[in-house]
Design a protein around this motif. Structure first.
Motif, PDB file in Angstrom:
ATOM      1  N   HIS A 102      32.395  38.530  61.024  1.00 40.53           N
ATOM      2  CA  HIS A 102      31.653  39.596  61.710  1.00 40.53           C
ATOM      3  C   HIS A 102      32.430  40.917  61.736  1.00 40.53           C
ATOM      4  O   HIS A 102      31.839  41.984  61.903  1.00 40.53           O
ATOM      5  N   SER A 103      33.757  40.855  61.553  1.00 36.17           N
ATOM      6  CA  SER A 103      34.572  42.079  61.645  1.00 36.17           C
ATOM      7  C   SER A 103      34.840  42.725  60.285  1.00 36.17           C
ATOM      8  O   SER A 103      35.547  43.733  60.208  1.00 36.17           O
ATOM      9  N   ILE A 104      34.292  42.163  59.194  1.00 35.72           N
ATOM     10  CA  ILE A 104      34.502  42.737  57.857  1.00 35.72           C
ATOM     11  C   ILE A 104      33.788  44.086  57.778  1.00 35.72           C
ATOM     12  O   ILE A 104      32.614  44.208  58.123  1.00 35.72           O
ATOM     13  N   LYS A 105      34.509  45.117  57.279  1.00 33.65           N
ATOM     14  CA  LYS A 105      33.966  46.482  57.281  1.00 33.65           C
ATOM     15  C   LYS A 105      33.460  46.930  55.913  1.00 33.65           C
ATOM     16  O   LYS A 105      32.640  47.838  55.821  1.00 33.65           O
ATOM     17  N   PRO A 141      27.044  44.606  61.257  1.00 36.17           N
ATOM     18  CA  PRO A 141      27.504  45.068  59.935  1.00 36.17           C
ATOM     19  C   PRO A 141      26.462  44.949  58.831  1.00 36.17           C
ATOM     20  O   PRO A 141      26.222  45.908  58.091  1.00 36.17           O
ATOM     21  N   LEU A 142      25.831  43.775  58.692  1.00 36.90           N
ATOM     22  CA  LEU A 142      24.883  43.569  57.597  1.00 36.90           C
ATOM     23  C   LEU A 142      23.670  44.484  57.739  1.00 36.90           C
ATOM     24  O   LEU A 142      23.191  45.056  56.755  1.00 36.90           O
ATOM     25  N   ARG A 143      23.207  44.667  58.947  1.00 31.93           N
ATOM     26  CA  ARG A 143      22.079  45.565  59.203  1.00 31.93           C
ATOM     27  C   ARG A 143      22.448  47.004  58.804  1.00 31.93           C
ATOM     28  O   ARG A 143      21.638  47.736  58.220  1.00 31.93           O
ATOM     29  N   GLY A 144      23.693  47.390  59.127  1.00 29.36           N
ATOM     30  CA  GLY A 144      24.153  48.735  58.761  1.00 29.36           C
ATOM     31  C   GLY A 144      24.174  48.939  57.249  1.00 29.36           C
ATOM     32  O   GLY A 144      23.756  49.989  56.746  1.00 29.36           O
ATOM     33  N   PHE A 145      24.668  47.927  56.507  1.00 30.18           N
ATOM     34  CA  PHE A 145      24.692  48.037  55.044  1.00 30.18           C
ATOM     35  C   PHE A 145      23.279  48.213  54.482  1.00 30.18           C
ATOM     36  O   PHE A 145      23.047  49.030  53.581  1.00 30.18           O
ATOM     37  N   LEU A 146      22.331  47.439  55.010  1.00 27.17           N
ATOM     38  CA  LEU A 146      20.955  47.487  54.504  1.00 27.17           C
ATOM     39  C   LEU A 146      20.290  48.829  54.818  1.00 27.17           C
ATOM     40  O   LEU A 146      19.601  49.403  53.969  1.00 27.17           O
ATOM     41  N   LEU A 147      20.517  49.349  56.029  1.00 23.88           N
ATOM     42  CA  LEU A 147      19.913  50.635  56.394  1.00 23.88           C
ATOM     43  C   LEU A 147      20.562  51.794  55.626  1.00 23.88           C
ATOM     44  O   LEU A 147      19.947  52.848  55.461  1.00 23.88           O
ATOM     45  N   ASP A 148      21.787  51.580  55.141  1.00 28.30           N
ATOM     46  CA  ASP A 148      22.419  52.590  54.280  1.00 28.30           C
ATOM     47  C   ASP A 148      21.914  52.518  52.842  1.00 28.30           C
ATOM     48  O   ASP A 148      22.309  53.340  52.003  1.00 28.30           O
ATOM     49  N   GLY A 149      21.073  51.521  52.556  1.00 31.31           N
ATOM     50  CA  GLY A 149      20.482  51.417  51.219  1.00 31.31           C
ATOM     51  C   GLY A 149      21.240  50.541  50.251  1.00 31.31           C
ATOM     52  O   GLY A 149      20.959  50.529  49.053  1.00 31.31           O
ATOM     53  N   ASP A 150      22.218  49.772  50.738  1.00 30.87           N
ATOM     54  CA  ASP A 150      22.990  48.886  49.853  1.00 30.87           C
ATOM     55  C   ASP A 150      22.328  47.505  49.844  1.00 30.87           C
ATOM     56  O   ASP A 150      22.677  46.622  50.627  1.00 30.87           O
ATOM     57  N   GLU A 166      43.382  37.514  58.091  1.00 34.75           N
ATOM     58  CA  GLU A 166      43.161  38.596  59.054  1.00 34.75           C
ATOM     59  C   GLU A 166      42.904  39.929  58.355  1.00 34.75           C
ATOM     60  O   GLU A 166      42.256  40.816  58.908  1.00 34.75           O
ATOM     61  N   PHE A 167      43.425  40.070  57.130  1.00 30.83           N
ATOM     62  CA  PHE A 167      43.309  41.343  56.417  1.00 30.83           C
ATOM     63  C   PHE A 167      41.973  41.514  55.697  1.00 30.83           C
ATOM     64  O   PHE A 167      41.746  42.535  55.058  1.00 30.83           O
ATOM     65  N   LEU A 168      41.082  40.527  55.786  1.00 32.90           N
ATOM     66  CA  LEU A 168      39.742  40.704  55.217  1.00 32.90           C
ATOM     67  C   LEU A 168      38.976  41.795  55.963  1.00 32.90           C
ATOM     68  O   LEU A 168      38.083  42.430  55.398  1.00 32.90           O
ATOM     69  N   SER A 169      39.333  42.015  57.225  1.00 31.26           N
ATOM     70  CA  SER A 169      38.669  43.061  58.009  1.00 31.26           C
ATOM     71  C   SER A 169      39.428  44.378  57.959  1.00 31.26           C
ATOM     72  O   SER A 169      39.164  45.290  58.737  1.00 31.26           O
ATOM     73  N   ASP A 170      40.369  44.496  56.996  1.00 29.44           N
ATOM     74  CA  ASP A 170      41.188  45.697  56.873  1.00 29.44           C
ATOM     75  C   ASP A 170      40.348  46.878  56.388  1.00 29.44           C
ATOM     76  O   ASP A 170      39.392  46.710  55.622  1.00 29.44           O
ATOM     77  N   ASN A 171      40.734  48.095  56.828  1.00 33.85           N
ATOM     78  CA  ASN A 171      40.022  49.295  56.375  1.00 33.85           C
ATOM     79  C   ASN A 171      40.286  49.580  54.907  1.00 33.85           C
ATOM     80  O   ASN A 171      39.463  50.203  54.227  1.00 33.85           O
ATOM     81  N   ASN A 172      41.436  49.156  54.415  1.00 34.90           N
ATOM     82  CA  ASN A 172      41.783  49.371  53.013  1.00 34.90           C
ATOM     83  C   ASN A 172      41.098  48.302  52.153  1.00 34.90           C
ATOM     84  O   ASN A 172      41.474  47.134  52.170  1.00 34.90           O
ATOM     85  N   GLU A 173      40.089  48.736  51.394  1.00 35.63           N
ATOM     86  CA  GLU A 173      39.284  47.781  50.628  1.00 35.63           C
ATOM     87  C   GLU A 173      40.098  47.076  49.552  1.00 35.63           C
ATOM     88  O   GLU A 173      39.891  45.896  49.269  1.00 35.63           O
ATOM     89  N   LYS A 222      31.700  45.389  49.849  1.00 34.01           N
ATOM     90  CA  LYS A 222      32.163  44.596  48.699  1.00 34.01           C
ATOM     91  C   LYS A 222      32.821  43.291  49.175  1.00 34.01           C
ATOM     92  O   LYS A 222      32.582  42.213  48.620  1.00 34.01           O
ATOM     93  N   ILE A 223      33.662  43.407  50.204  1.00 29.89           N
ATOM     94  CA  ILE A 223      34.335  42.224  50.765  1.00 29.89           C
ATOM     95  C   ILE A 223      33.304  41.313  51.428  1.00 29.89           C
ATOM     96  O   ILE A 223      33.395  40.087  51.362  1.00 29.89           O
ATOM     97  N   TYR A 224      32.307  41.914  52.052  1.00 25.43           N
ATOM     98  CA  TYR A 224      31.249  41.149  52.717  1.00 25.43           C
ATOM     99  C   TYR A 224      30.496  40.284  51.699  1.00 25.43           C
ATOM    100  O   TYR A 224      30.200  39.114  51.958  1.00 25.43           O
ATOM    101  N   ARG A 225      30.203  40.865  50.536  1.00 26.69           N
ATOM    102  CA  ARG A 225      29.510  40.107  49.475  1.00 26.69           C
ATOM    103  C   ARG A 225      30.348  38.913  49.033  1.00 26.69           C
ATOM    104  O   ARG A 225      29.848  37.804  48.868  1.00 26.69           O
ATOM    105  N   GLY A 226      31.648  39.163  48.823  1.00 23.22           N
ATOM    106  CA  GLY A 226      32.528  38.072  48.399  1.00 23.22           C
ATOM    107  C   GLY A 226      32.629  36.969  49.434  1.00 23.22           C
ATOM    108  O   GLY A 226      32.621  35.776  49.101  1.00 23.22           O
ATOM    109  N   ALA A 227      32.731  37.376  50.715  1.00 25.39           N
ATOM    110  CA  ALA A 227      32.817  36.383  51.797  1.00 25.39           C
ATOM    111  C   ALA A 227      31.529  35.557  51.878  1.00 25.39           C
ATOM    112  O   ALA A 227      31.577  34.338  52.090  1.00 25.39           O
ATOM    113  N   LEU A 228      30.381  36.213  51.704  1.00 23.21           N
ATOM    114  CA  LEU A 228      29.100  35.492  51.701  1.00 23.21           C
ATOM    115  C   LEU A 228      29.072  34.443  50.592  1.00 23.21           C
ATOM    116  O   LEU A 228      28.638  33.306  50.791  1.00 23.21           O
ATOM    117  N   TRP A 229      29.558  34.835  49.409  1.00 28.47           N
ATOM    118  CA  TRP A 229      29.552  33.913  48.263  1.00 28.47           C
ATOM    119  C   TRP A 229      30.426  32.689  48.560  1.00 28.47           C
ATOM    120  O   TRP A 229      30.030  31.552  48.298  1.00 28.47           O
TER     121      TRP A 229
END
Length: 729
Positions: A223-226, A317-326, A183-190, A229-236
């Motif tokens: 879908h709730s990961i913010k 989330p993923l669309r937001g990361f891409l539009l932010d240039g990441d 549950e803490f994968l979606s935590d605000n604290n990276e 960096k955590i998103y990349r790890g979860a994808l892997w």
């Protein structure tokens, strides 16, 4: 303390009377005074090693920690508990008290909680691990219900790491722990989410039976990961461990959901165009009366046009990361899509379904490339990310067996090798710790006299009476300072000259959070000295607790004056002052003898500590004070120089021994230490052996020190500068 000394002395002189005194000490454990309880517990451990005595003393220490409000007291008593654990025969007794020790977690101080969790982790066994995990899970859930605070985030990280260690040591517990932590994968604290992700990655690799559960939970929170960096790890993780047709299709569904409508560029342009449609609203501003130069009144009104503010829509989330240039996450996504597409092709035999899945994956990569080259993102895509996505497109278009092996087998083998190396390192360090504890004395070992034994030879050969006496008085020093008699003599500082009318010398006794100055003052004159006062002042983060009282000294008399100095932080401090007095019967002004300065060594407060590579890098980036020290030594061997620096600074080398083994002419190592006040000190040693100057050439290079406070960085640099050169005996 005098009573305790006498008690210990009587017990050693008359062992038959020991039982009577131990009963007295048992009664003192119920005293209302915390100081008496503390001393009684220490004395009981000294006089008896029976399990009941150790349990009673440990229970007394735990009660003191919980009831005392001063965090310094809590830390000191915790250290005594940790010392008890170091004894092999006492460890078994303390294992039964793990649940009592965990009651200390109610203390809000982070340092106390950290030591408590480490102690509980050292004592956990298969008998009590289940209860420990239940308590830790409750604590983790509690951190969600309290107000967000810096210490709350750090405490959550500590709990996650403790649960991680429990699950690795006791694999049966992993199934209970994983659902709560995911549950803490979606935590605000990276940082906390990163610790959970690291744990999940290790668990999914080691425990085959838990893979379906982990993949299911990962898809739920994906879908709730913010954090990107955590998103990349979860994808892997999803790309690597989704092995069924249903899981692969679920991953693709989640990716499409996270990307939103595609093609991305066209849909974003349409949205922009759609937001410009509402007509501008025209409003008339309120009329305002003004006075003209002629003195007449005039009315002024203004037309103002306003457009509805652009609404911040909830982007996926993923669309937001891409539009932010990441676009680094896009490269990770391309690798994940390639892995699951190749695996899908091996699971599904129908060519039509294979081609359909491949086409969908390639479409997603192509639309991301198109977005990266457009002007919509805040930052354009990098060449490295373009190359990676293009490579994945090529792999999917060709589907060669070699690429299939690289993407679906070699990656997992690399992770397996890394985790195996990490586990081997942990086992090696645990083995070293256990070897340190097991002290064996052979029948033909020589008898050692304490006063005649060198400091480095005093492992287990101290006189038992001296040991028990020191332990009962609470003077148990760290292992490095195992020679209490020699250390006491070394800390006597001469404050005045032998020809001065008043001679003074001080024994500087450094406790954990304060310094006790025991000053001997000798009247060397034939006159009576009245109002003889020791006046002290401090420089640095030191504070004099109380002013010593004046006293009268008869001719050639002497007296001892004690002064307490509080220490607030880790930096070199100076205590200076003078002795003032009146001569009996003299009409002159007060006499004054200036004292020499007493320098407080930073090494008394620094202890070796451990941290992860990620924590080291984070602290290195955050700490603003840096001190660069140039290596200037006569040592000619790289390893010898490193060991010399570790010994001089009380720091611990974080770089594994394997990385430092061998000889290549240069060496880089990370060092870490922590003060008793919770301050961190980092150092990076970069040294080399100039081969062109010959085999006898000394080591050269730099040591970079970083700390949160300027005083600590400068003090450590001064210490290294003073101790760099090896003194020849």
């Amino acid at each position: 303390q005098l009573c305790i000394v006498l008690l210990v002395e009587v017990c050693h002189a008359n062992p038959s009377e020991r039982a009577r005194f131990i009963r007295c000490i048992y009664n003192l454990l119920q005293s209302s005074s915390p100081a008496v309880k503390y001393e009684a517990a220490g004395t009981l451990v000294t006089l008896s090693s029976a399990p009941t005595a150790i349990k009673a003393a440990a229970q007394c220490y735990i009660d003191l920690i919980i009831k005392e409000s001063d965090n310094n007291v809590k830390l000191i008593v915790l250290d005594r508990l940790i010392e008890l654990k170091e004894h092999p025969s006492h460890e078994r007794v303390l294992q039964d008290l793990v649940m009592d020790i965990l009651r200390v977690l109610s203390t809000p101080d982070l340092e106390v909680r950290k030591k408590t969790l480490q102690l509980a982790l050292d004592l956990v066994s298969s008998r009590n691990v289940e209860e420990l995990v239940i308590v830790l899970k409750k604590e983790v859930i509690k951190t969600n219900n309290v107000t967000e605070h810096e210490d709350t985030d750090k405490y959550r990280q500590l709990l996650v790491r403790t649960l991680h260690s429990c699950s690795v040591r006791f694999p049966d517990m992993a199934a209970n722990v994983i659902p709560v932590l995911m549950e803490f994968l979606s935590d605000n604290n990276e940082a906390a989410a990163a610790d959970v992700l690291e744990f999940v990655r290790e668990a999914i690799q080691r425990f085959d039976n838990l893979r379906p559960l982990i993949v299911e939970k990962m898809l739920e929170v994906f879908h709730s990961i913010k954090s990107v960096k955590i998103y990349r790890g979860a994808l892997w993780i999803l790309g690597e461990y989704c092995s069924t047709k249903e899981d692969i299709q679920s991953v693709m569904t989640e990716v499409r959901r996270s990307l939103g409508e595609i093609p991305i560029v066209e849909s974003e342009i349409k949205k922009e165009a759609g937001e410009l449609k509402p007509e501008e609203e025209v409003s008339v501003g309120p009329a305002q009366k003004l006075v003209t130069e002629m003195g007449t009144y005039a009315t002024q009104s203004a037309l103002s046009s306003s457009r509805p503010a652009k609404k911040e829509e909830d982007r996926p989330p993923l669309r937001g990361f891409l539009l932010d240039g990441d676009f680094f996450v896009a490269a990770s996504l391309a690798t994940t899509l390639t892995k699951i597409a190749l695996r899908y092709a091996s699971l599904v035999q129908e060519k039509k379904k294979q081609n359909s899945f491949n086409a969908e994956a390639m479409l997603l990569m192509a639309t991301i490339l198109h977005l990266g080259k457009s002007s919509l993102p805040k930052k354009p895509i990098t060449d490295d990310d373009v190359d990676r996505i293009s490579l994945c497109l090529k792999v999917l278009s060709e589907c060669s067996p070699l690429m299939n092996d690289i993407f679906n087998k070699e990656c997992r083998q690399s992770l397996s090798h890394m985790l195996s190396a990490k586990l081997e390192e942990e086992k090696l360090s645990q083995k070293k710790e256990s070897e340190k504890r097991n002290v064996t004395v052979q029948p033909d070992d020589p008898i050692s006299f304490m006063q005649l034994t060198a400091k480095n030879e005093m492992s287990s050969k101290e006189d038992q009476f001296q040991l028990s006496l020191l332990a009962a008085m609470g003077n148990t020093q760290r292992k490095e300072a195992a020679d209490p008699l020699a250390s006491k003599l070394n800390k006597v500082t001469q404050l005045t000259g032998f020809s001065d009318p008043v001679y003074a010398e001080a024994y500087v006794h450094v406790n954990q959070y304060d310094i006790v100055l025991d000053v001997l003052v000798v009247n060397q004159t034939s006159d009576t000295l009245q109002n003889c006062t020791l006046e002290l002042a401090t420089l640095g983060d030191l504070k004099l607790v109380e002013k010593p009282s004046p006293l009268t000294l008869a001719p050639h008399d002497f007296a001892n004056i004690k002064a307490n100095v509080k220490v607030a932080s880790t930096e070199n401090g100076i205590i200076f002052g003078n002795v003032v007095y009146d001569v009996s019967g003299a009409a002159s002004d007060r006499n004054c003898v200036v004292l020499s300065d007493i320098h407080i060594d930073i090494m008394d407060y620094i202890q070796p500590a451990s941290c992860t590579d990620a924590e080291f890098r984070q602290m290195w980036a955050e700490f603003e004070w840096e001190n660069k020290v140039t290596v200037n030594t006569n040592i000619i061997d790289l390893n010898e120089y490193l060991q010399h620096i570790l010994k001089s600074t009380n720091m611990k080398c974080l770089t594994p021994e394997k990385a430092l083994s061998g000889y290549c002419g240069f060496m880089a190592a990370n060092l870490y230490a922590r003060s008793i006040f919770g301050e961190d000190a980092l150092a990076n040693v970069s040294i080399e052996k100039p081969i062109h100057l010959g085999p006898e050439a000394p080591v050269t290079g730099h040591i970079r020190i970083r700390a949160k406070s300027q005083g600590m960085a400068l003090s450590l640099g001064d210490k290294i500068n003073l101790s760099q050169k090896k003194t020849s005996l």
